[in-house]
Write a protein that holds these residues in place. Structure first.
Motif, PDB file in Angstrom:
ATOM      1  N   TYR A 151       0.860  -1.327   0.326  1.00  0.00           N
ATOM      2  CA  TYR A 151      -0.021   0.156   0.136  1.00  0.00           C
ATOM      3  C   TYR A 151       0.393   1.595   0.089  1.00  0.00           C
ATOM      4  O   TYR A 151       1.936   1.569   0.542  1.00  0.00           O
ATOM      5  CB  TYR A 151      -1.382   0.414   0.936  1.00  0.00           C
ATOM      6  N   ILE A 152       1.087   2.325  -1.124  1.00  0.00           N
ATOM      7  CA  ILE A 152       1.694   2.715  -1.321  1.00  0.00           C
ATOM      8  C   ILE A 152       1.057   4.682  -0.522  1.00  0.00           C
ATOM      9  O   ILE A 152      -0.273   4.916  -0.775  1.00  0.00           O
ATOM     10  CB  ILE A 152       2.147   3.347  -2.649  1.00  0.00           C
ATOM     11  N   LEU A 153       1.522   5.362   0.085  1.00  0.00           N
ATOM     12  CA  LEU A 153       0.874   6.614   0.299  1.00  0.00           C
ATOM     13  C   LEU A 153       1.592   7.344   0.456  1.00  0.00           C
ATOM     14  O   LEU A 153       2.749   7.060   0.542  1.00  0.00           O
ATOM     15  CB  LEU A 153       0.292   5.892   1.986  1.00  0.00           C
ATOM     16  N   THR A 154       0.506   8.814   0.691  1.00  0.00           N
ATOM     17  CA  THR A 154       1.290  10.076   0.477  1.00  0.00           C
ATOM     18  C   THR A 154       1.604  10.607   2.154  1.00  0.00           C
ATOM     19  O   THR A 154      -0.111  10.183   2.736  1.00  0.00           O
ATOM     20  CB  THR A 154       0.581  11.335  -1.089  1.00  0.00           C
ATOM     21  N   PHE A 155       1.866  11.609   2.119  1.00  0.00           N
ATOM     22  CA  PHE A 155       1.536  12.240   3.892  1.00  0.00           C
ATOM     23  C   PHE A 155       0.828  13.447   3.080  1.00  0.00           C
ATOM     24  O   PHE A 155       1.017  14.903   2.279  1.00  0.00           O
ATOM     25  CB  PHE A 155       2.905  12.325   4.238  1.00  0.00           C
ATOM     26  N   PRO A 156      -0.047  13.743   4.764  1.00  0.00           N
ATOM     27  CA  PRO A 156      -0.562  16.113   4.998  1.00  0.00           C
ATOM     28  C   PRO A 156       0.731  16.426   4.974  1.00  0.00           C
ATOM     29  O   PRO A 156       1.761  16.395   5.602  1.00  0.00           O
ATOM     30  CB  PRO A 156      -1.900  15.071   5.873  1.00  0.00           C
ATOM     31  N   ASN A 157       0.924  17.636   4.387  1.00  0.00           N
ATOM     32  CA  ASN A 157       0.863  19.400   5.155  1.00  0.00           C
ATOM     33  C   ASN A 157       1.081  18.891   6.363  1.00  0.00           C
ATOM     34  O   ASN A 157      -0.159  18.806   6.586  1.00  0.00           O
ATOM     35  CB  ASN A 157       0.993  19.833   4.127  1.00  0.00           C
ATOM     36  N   GLY A 158       1.317  19.634   6.957  1.00  0.00           N
ATOM     37  CA  GLY A 158       1.847  20.571   8.463  1.00  0.00           C
ATOM     38  C   GLY A 158       1.620  23.007   8.350  1.00  0.00           C
ATOM     39  O   GLY A 158       2.323  22.551   7.517  1.00  0.00           O
ATOM     40  N   TYR A 159       0.721  22.433   9.305  1.00  0.00           N
ATOM     41  CA  TYR A 159       0.970  23.934   9.223  1.00  0.00           C
ATOM     42  C   TYR A 159       1.071  24.498  10.921  1.00  0.00           C
ATOM     43  O   TYR A 159       0.284  24.960  11.770  1.00  0.00           O
ATOM     44  CB  TYR A 159      -0.193  24.459   9.008  1.00  0.00           C
ATOM     45  N   GLY A 160       2.291  25.463  10.833  1.00  0.00           N
ATOM     46  CA  GLY A 160       1.628  26.213  12.057  1.00  0.00           C
ATOM     47  C   GLY A 160       1.536  27.655  12.312  1.00  0.00           C
ATOM     48  O   GLY A 160       2.036  28.238  11.629  1.00  0.00           O
ATOM     49  N   ARG A 161       0.394  27.875  13.551  1.00  0.00           N
ATOM     50  CA  ARG A 161      -0.565  28.796  12.455  1.00  0.00           C
ATOM     51  C   ARG A 161      -0.700  29.968  13.721  1.00  0.00           C
ATOM     52  O   ARG A 161      -0.116  29.252  15.034  1.00  0.00           O
ATOM     53  CB  ARG A 161      -2.123  28.279  12.502  1.00  0.00           C
ATOM     54  N   SER A 162      -0.482  31.243  14.198  1.00  0.00           N
ATOM     55  CA  SER A 162      -0.246  32.548  14.808  1.00  0.00           C
ATOM     56  C   SER A 162       0.745  31.952  14.817  1.00  0.00           C
ATOM     57  O   SER A 162       0.504  31.968  16.808  1.00  0.00           O
ATOM     58  CB  SER A 162      -1.308  32.191  15.507  1.00  0.00           C
ATOM     59  N   VAL A 163       2.034  31.764  14.790  1.00  0.00           N
ATOM     60  CA  VAL A 163       3.334  31.787  15.230  1.00  0.00           C
ATOM     61  C   VAL A 163       4.275  32.926  16.490  1.00  0.00           C
ATOM     62  O   VAL A 163       4.690  32.697  17.219  1.00  0.00           O
ATOM     63  CB  VAL A 163       4.426  30.955  14.194  1.00  0.00           C
ATOM     64  N   LEU A 164       3.200  34.293  16.037  1.00  0.00           N
ATOM     65  CA  LEU A 164       3.614  35.450  17.059  1.00  0.00           C
ATOM     66  C   LEU A 164       2.289  35.317  18.384  1.00  0.00           C
ATOM     67  O   LEU A 164       3.233  36.159  19.145  1.00  0.00           O
ATOM     68  CB  LEU A 164       3.818  36.279  16.328  1.00  0.00           C
ATOM     69  N   THR A 165       2.047  34.646  18.483  1.00  0.00           N
ATOM     70  CA  THR A 165       0.791  34.906  19.156  1.00  0.00           C
ATOM     71  C   THR A 165       0.446  33.907  20.086  1.00  0.00           C
ATOM     72  O   THR A 165       1.657  32.722  20.795  1.00  0.00           O
ATOM     73  CB  THR A 165      -0.475  35.064  18.453  1.00  0.00           C
ATOM     74  N   VAL A 166      -0.750  32.356  20.134  1.00  0.00           N
ATOM     75  CA  VAL A 166      -0.374  31.443  20.506  1.00  0.00           C
ATOM     76  C   VAL A 166      -0.905  30.370  19.509  1.00  0.00           C
ATOM     77  O   VAL A 166      -2.152  30.877  18.715  1.00  0.00           O
ATOM     78  CB  VAL A 166      -2.039  31.431  21.568  1.00  0.00           C
ATOM     79  N   PRO A 167       0.020  29.552  19.349  1.00  0.00           N
ATOM     80  CA  PRO A 167       0.714  29.220  18.382  1.00  0.00           C
ATOM     81  C   PRO A 167      -0.066  27.824  18.452  1.00  0.00           C
ATOM     82  O   PRO A 167      -0.446  27.265  19.571  1.00  0.00           O
ATOM     83  CB  PRO A 167       2.018  28.267  18.550  1.00  0.00           C
ATOM     84  N   TRP A 168      -0.711  27.081  17.158  1.00  0.00           N
ATOM     85  CA  TRP A 168      -1.701  26.391  16.642  1.00  0.00           C
ATOM     86  C   TRP A 168      -1.144  24.871  15.897  1.00  0.00           C
ATOM     87  O   TRP A 168      -0.248  26.850  15.079  1.00  0.00           O
ATOM     88  CB  TRP A 168      -3.202  25.539  17.770  1.00  0.00           C
TER      89      TRP A 168
END
Length: 143
Positions: free
Chosen positions: A59-76
């Motif tokens: 089974y060949i699979l690809t990966f999702p992208n990751g996002y770091g949001r609000s890096v200057l305030t409260v990050p998530w």
């Protein structure tokens, strides 16, 4: 086992197995960084392979992208993008879409999940779900 196999571009490779179950996983991945104002996007490029040795299925699979949001305030952090899982021997395939939170009109506890499973190149009626998960499940959601 994991190893960085290249530094320019930085490519990582990893391998894991469950010997008594005869299942193996190997993958290679490299990242492409984008600065998106108050966010950082990490685009994962590469693929993995889950091998079921008893059945000779890969089974060949690809990966999702990751996002770091609000890096200057409260990050998530959140995941986004469509991922694919395919097996050429059986014809099974799945497309899983990770939706990112919209900038307007969404509550922080709201998660949209779009899941479509295609088997033998046909769309199953029960394989297409659009659910809103915020601790209250919709009646047509099978989860």
């Amino acid at each position: 086992m994991a190893e960085q196999v290249s530094h320019h571009p930085p490519i990582s490779a990893f391998y894991a197995e469950r010997f008594n179950k005869k299942i193996q996983f190997n993958a290679h991945i490299w990242t492409k960084l984008k600065f998106l104002g108050m966010s950082i996007g990490v685009h994962n490029i590469g693929q993995g392979c889950v091998s079921c040795l008893d059945y000779d299925e890969h089974y060949i699979l690809t990966f999702p992208n990751g996002y770091g949001r609000s890096v200057l305030t409260v990050p998530w952090v959140e995941l986004g993008r469509e991922c694919n899982i395919n097996c050429s021997k059986t014809g099974y395939s799945a497309n899983i879409v990770f939706h990112t939170k919209p900038f307007c009109g969404a509550r922080s506890t709201e998660l949209l999940l779009l899941h479509r499973v295609v088997v033998f190149n046909q769309l199953l009626l029960f394989g297409f779900f659009l659910c809103q998960l915020n601790h209250i499940l919709l009646p047509n959601c099978p989860f």
